[in-house]
Design a protein around this motif. Sequence first.
Motif, PDB file in Angstrom:
ATOM      1  N   ILE A   1      32.918  31.286 -66.342  1.00  0.00           N
ATOM      2  CA  ILE A   1      31.969  31.825 -65.355  1.00  0.00           C
ATOM      3  C   ILE A   1      32.743  33.438 -65.289  1.00  0.00           C
ATOM      4  CG2 ILE A   1      31.978  32.016 -62.678  1.00  0.00           C
ATOM      5  CD1 ILE A   1      31.235  29.115 -62.867  1.00  0.00           C
ATOM      6  N   GLY A   2      33.789  33.549 -65.088  1.00  0.00           N
ATOM      7  CA  GLY A   2      34.760  34.530 -65.058  1.00  0.00           C
ATOM      8  C   GLY A   2      34.440  35.598 -66.123  1.00  0.00           C
ATOM      9  N   ARG A   3      34.267  35.069 -67.383  1.00  0.00           N
ATOM     10  CA  ARG A   3      33.912  36.000 -68.728  1.00  0.00           C
ATOM     11  C   ARG A   3      32.624  36.485 -68.258  1.00  0.00           C
ATOM     12  NH1 ARG A   3      37.428  35.524 -73.422  1.00  0.00           N
ATOM     13  NH2 ARG A   3      35.990  36.767 -74.164  1.00  0.00           N
ATOM     14  N   ARG A   4      31.709  35.484 -68.100  1.00  0.00           N
ATOM     15  CA  ARG A   4      30.390  35.921 -67.983  1.00  0.00           C
ATOM     16  C   ARG A   4      30.054  37.299 -66.876  1.00  0.00           C
ATOM     17  NH1 ARG A   4      26.694  32.955 -70.824  1.00  0.00           N
ATOM     18  NH2 ARG A   4      24.690  34.049 -69.724  1.00  0.00           N
ATOM     19  N   CYS A   5      30.878  36.868 -65.881  1.00  0.00           N
ATOM     20  CA  CYS A   5      30.748  38.070 -64.716  1.00  0.00           C
ATOM     21  C   CYS A   5      31.088  39.263 -65.183  1.00  0.00           C
ATOM     22  CB  CYS A   5      31.338  37.615 -63.685  1.00  0.00           C
ATOM     23  SG  CYS A   5      30.779  36.237 -62.478  1.00  0.00           S
ATOM     24  N   ALA A   6      31.962  39.296 -65.847  1.00  0.00           N
ATOM     25  CA  ALA A   6      32.954  40.554 -66.531  1.00  0.00           C
ATOM     26  C   ALA A   6      31.880  41.000 -67.487  1.00  0.00           C
ATOM     27  CB  ALA A   6      34.161  40.226 -66.860  1.00  0.00           C
ATOM     28  N   GLU A   7      31.245  40.253 -68.416  1.00  0.00           N
ATOM     29  CA  GLU A   7      30.324  40.803 -69.409  1.00  0.00           C
ATOM     30  C   GLU A   7      29.053  41.525 -68.678  1.00  0.00           C
ATOM     31  OE1 GLU A   7      30.053  37.366 -71.821  1.00  0.00           O
ATOM     32  OE2 GLU A   7      31.782  37.579 -72.561  1.00  0.00           O
ATOM     33  N   ILE A   8      28.646  40.722 -67.849  1.00  0.00           N
ATOM     34  CA  ILE A   8      27.337  41.170 -67.070  1.00  0.00           C
ATOM     35  C   ILE A   8      27.844  42.681 -66.496  1.00  0.00           C
ATOM     36  CG2 ILE A   8      25.788  41.019 -65.067  1.00  0.00           C
ATOM     37  CD1 ILE A   8      25.952  37.994 -65.982  1.00  0.00           C
ATOM     38  N   ILE A   9      28.957  42.588 -65.790  1.00  0.00           N
ATOM     39  CA  ILE A   9      29.297  44.013 -65.214  1.00  0.00           C
ATOM     40  C   ILE A   9      29.400  45.020 -66.124  1.00  0.00           C
ATOM     41  CG2 ILE A   9      31.278  45.158 -64.322  1.00  0.00           C
ATOM     42  CD1 ILE A   9      29.927  43.858 -62.052  1.00  0.00           C
ATOM     43  N   LEU A  10      30.185  44.676 -67.381  1.00  0.00           N
ATOM     44  CA  LEU A  10      30.451  45.775 -68.223  1.00  0.00           C
ATOM     45  C   LEU A  10      29.194  46.003 -68.968  1.00  0.00           C
ATOM     46  CD1 LEU A  10      33.651  44.058 -69.864  1.00  0.00           C
ATOM     47  CD2 LEU A  10      33.482  46.250 -68.481  1.00  0.00           C
ATOM     48  N   GLY A  11      28.307  45.087 -69.064  1.00  0.00           N
ATOM     49  CA  GLY A  11      26.934  45.476 -69.919  1.00  0.00           C
ATOM     50  C   GLY A  11      26.147  46.347 -68.873  1.00  0.00           C
ATOM     51  N   GLN A  12      26.109  45.968 -67.561  1.00  0.00           N
ATOM     52  CA  GLN A  12      25.358  47.010 -66.524  1.00  0.00           C
ATOM     53  C   GLN A  12      25.888  48.324 -66.520  1.00  0.00           C
ATOM     54  OE1 GLN A  12      24.648  45.199 -62.802  1.00  0.00           O
ATOM     55  NE2 GLN A  12      23.654  43.261 -63.775  1.00  0.00           N
ATOM     56  N   MET A  13      27.318  48.379 -66.806  1.00  0.00           N
ATOM     57  CA  MET A  13      27.771  49.696 -66.582  1.00  0.00           C
ATOM     58  C   MET A  13      27.404  50.570 -67.884  1.00  0.00           C
ATOM     59  SD  MET A  13      31.599  48.677 -65.312  1.00  0.00           S
ATOM     60  CE  MET A  13      32.059  49.374 -66.781  1.00  0.00           C
ATOM     61  N   LYS A  14      27.343  49.931 -68.905  1.00  0.00           N
ATOM     62  CA  LYS A  14      27.069  50.605 -70.257  1.00  0.00           C
ATOM     63  C   LYS A  14      25.538  51.103 -70.344  1.00  0.00           C
ATOM     64  CE  LYS A  14      29.581  49.158 -73.475  1.00  0.00           C
ATOM     65  NZ  LYS A  14      30.371  48.214 -74.393  1.00  0.00           N
ATOM     66  N   HIS A  15      24.547  50.077 -69.880  1.00  0.00           N
ATOM     67  CA  HIS A  15      23.422  50.606 -69.967  1.00  0.00           C
ATOM     68  C   HIS A  15      22.598  50.828 -68.775  1.00  0.00           C
ATOM     69  CE1 HIS A  15      24.389  47.507 -73.334  1.00  0.00           C
ATOM     70  NE2 HIS A  15      24.261  48.313 -73.868  1.00  0.00           N
ATOM     71  N   HIS A  16      23.388  50.824 -67.927  1.00  0.00           N
ATOM     72  CA  HIS A  16      22.690  51.505 -66.557  1.00  0.00           C
ATOM     73  C   HIS A  16      21.588  50.632 -66.127  1.00  0.00           C
ATOM     74  CE1 HIS A  16      25.294  54.965 -65.980  1.00  0.00           C
ATOM     75  NE2 HIS A  16      24.946  55.127 -67.558  1.00  0.00           N
ATOM     76  N   ARG A  17      21.671  49.162 -66.617  1.00  0.00           N
ATOM     77  CA  ARG A  17      20.776  48.351 -66.265  1.00  0.00           C
ATOM     78  C   ARG A  17      20.962  47.780 -64.730  1.00  0.00           C
ATOM     79  NH1 ARG A  17      21.398  44.474 -68.548  1.00  0.00           N
ATOM     80  NH2 ARG A  17      22.574  44.610 -70.198  1.00  0.00           N
ATOM     81  N   THR A  18      20.252  46.903 -64.313  1.00  0.00           N
ATOM     82  CA  THR A  18      20.628  46.132 -63.121  1.00  0.00           C
ATOM     83  C   THR A  18      19.794  44.905 -63.374  1.00  0.00           C
ATOM     84  OG1 THR A  18      20.440  45.999 -60.809  1.00  0.00           O
ATOM     85  CG2 THR A  18      19.076  47.430 -61.889  1.00  0.00           C
ATOM     86  N   GLY A  19      20.697  43.798 -62.770  1.00  0.00           N
ATOM     87  CA  GLY A  19      19.996  42.439 -62.948  1.00  0.00           C
ATOM     88  C   GLY A  19      19.945  41.851 -61.641  1.00  0.00           C
ATOM     89  N   LYS A  20      19.231  40.592 -61.610  1.00  0.00           N
ATOM     90  CA  LYS A  20      19.513  39.770 -60.585  1.00  0.00           C
ATOM     91  C   LYS A  20      19.315  38.265 -60.803  1.00  0.00           C
ATOM     92  CE  LYS A  20      16.668  42.453 -58.271  1.00  0.00           C
ATOM     93  NZ  LYS A  20      15.704  42.753 -57.037  1.00  0.00           N
TER      94      LYS A  20
END
Lengths: 349, 349
Positions: free
Chosen positions: A306-325
Amino acid sequence: MVTIKKIAQLTRVSVATVSNVLNGKAGAASEAKAREIMDVARNLHYMPNLLARSLKQRKSNTIGIIAEDLTVFNTPEIVDGIETSCEENGYEIILANMRLFKRYNNDFTDTPRHHELLDAMVRNMIAKQVEGLIYVGYHCREIAYLPSRVQVPFVYAYCYPKEGIYPSVMYDDEKAAFDVTELLVARGHRNIGVICGPAASYHTQARLRGFTRAMAEHSLPARSECILYGDWERPSGYRLAGTLFDLGVSAVFSFNDLMASGVYGLAAERGLQIGKDISLFGFDNRDISQGYIPGMSTVEPPLHEIGRRCAEIILGQMKHHRTGKKRIYLPCTIHERNSVGVVSGSLEL
Amino acid sequence: MVTIKKIAQLTRVSVATVSNVLNGKAGAASEAKAREIMDVARNLHYMPNLLARSLKQRKSNTIGIIAEDLTVFNTPEIVDGIETSCEENGYEIILANMRLFKRYNNDFTDTPRHHELLDAMVRNMIAKQVEGLIYVGYHCREIAYLPSRVQVPFVYAYCYPKEGIYPSVMYDDEKAAFDVTELLVARGHRNIGVICGPAASYHTQARLRGFTRAMAEHSLPARSECILYGDWERPSGYRLAGTLFDLGVSAVFSFNDLMASGVYGLAAERGLQIGKDISLFGFDNRDISQGYIPGMSTVEPPLHEIGRRCAEIILGQMKHHRTGKKRIYLPCTIHERNSVGVVSGSLEL
DNA sequence: CTGAAAGCGCTAACAG
DNA sequence: CTGTTAGCGCTTTCAG
């Protein structure tokens, strides 16, 4: 403090050259000069000032973790998962702890004070220029108070925001309970008692859904007198086990290991053998579950993941300026140990 | 990003004035101007960039925590204590996790790789301009690898550095064991069995010292056949309890709660009642200890307090540019619950 | 290959 | 009361 400037003076080059050399920019200086700069830097134990670098680059390489309560048992493992991922990606972590459980000792009420506290922490972290924020709940539930005005990626771990404004990562309580139930059925159990947590708990509700669905799919009755509600603590497991034993269940599914350990206790007193006379499943895979003889079967939630995934989501959003929900439910791991026995007439699934 | 500069433009004053007003410097601007500046700042949701401030002031208001392993059970509570204290003093925390237990699963060997890892983390934190560093061990022992060249206050929590170069905060294992032993003696117990951890463990040795000292002071023999060595896990407690029961002890002092829970297990199987036929003391005050019936007596280590003290030492050293190397041992709290019974002929102390 | 110059956002003398 | 100036330590064009 030894700075780039001092090294520049010593080696009679400009700060720019020193900076370039130190950052490994190829061809920033002659072989000899570069070597000299490196040597001087090493000898003086030069250390870059990351604050200055971050300021200049407008990039802090830091993410913030806001934990509802670090001392509640699942939190550290989640934080550890976040950390692992961040480390791999060159990110630092700054940690804030709301101390919710300790401070208010409340379980389900989210008060305005929580909101204030959260806002203060978020503001503080934003001020520290974190590039992303992870909110780690101490038990799964809907969080009603949303942070005001975050302009960085925000992810919820082990809980989810009202209205699904931000992404969240949880584990799949329902499926885990479904699988456990099916496993017990496959071992021949027809009469399964359940020791839930409090009825209001998200975990209780989701796991109960899994249980009843599995029973229904196998055309077995989920007798309501066999579904009892504890308080997650060992004594309630001990107490409710008595009721279930009296009802003649052949297996008990306890929604956490603590209460399951109470079942062991009562079984021993009644001269019943776990894994033989009574089968038992817990939930959480806490360290006590490993120690029982016969071993306690239990469900391991993917906390680290869960921790890893959260971090990956965050890092991914930062990189691609995406935003998810999106809400993500990760699968649990089922550990069948010797606390589960086979009842004659078991069917193959 | 809204900066001080933008606010200055909008309100037609200099950045200096904005800075002064925002920092509450009295008389930095006229009543009206000040109000205007505040309003604009609020409306634009201005947030200071703490990185810039820290750079300028050469003060980060941050301390670093290096945890040997965040997921080992005492660590979060210690970190929580550090956090509490830091929060009260306006300090932020940055957290690094060596993941020692998980990474190497070693217990007592400190390898060169540990040293490298530590050095890398220390360097990194120094680069982030932390003003102090706290090293949190996952079990008490002497740490052989010292960080190279730290120019900020450094404190050890729950372990201590070789040669006592830096201060450290631990708890008093020996006194706790002494007190437990005396308590058992006061309840009339003469024949006390001990379930230790591994012989090489600091905790085992210190607690054993406390035990034997207490026995000696009451002129009681500490029979070596009643002092057994487990591995901290439940099954070893279960197994060794058998030996001790056979030797006819009236009380068992288990050096942790996990092994003590094994004693409960065996007692139930043998039809012995804890607190009546056999008295029992654990150590750690883990949550399982609360759940047993009768309640498990145990020792609560002052983990939160260890954290607080470390933070206070660090903050104190930062403030006064002192440097210390004292070892501090904080007292534990003894919880006597119903697992301890009185044996006839008990003496008053 | 090397350096001068500008500037990240903020604070702190010091002058007016 | 307000503004100018300088600079924290670093990176980054851009020119030479």
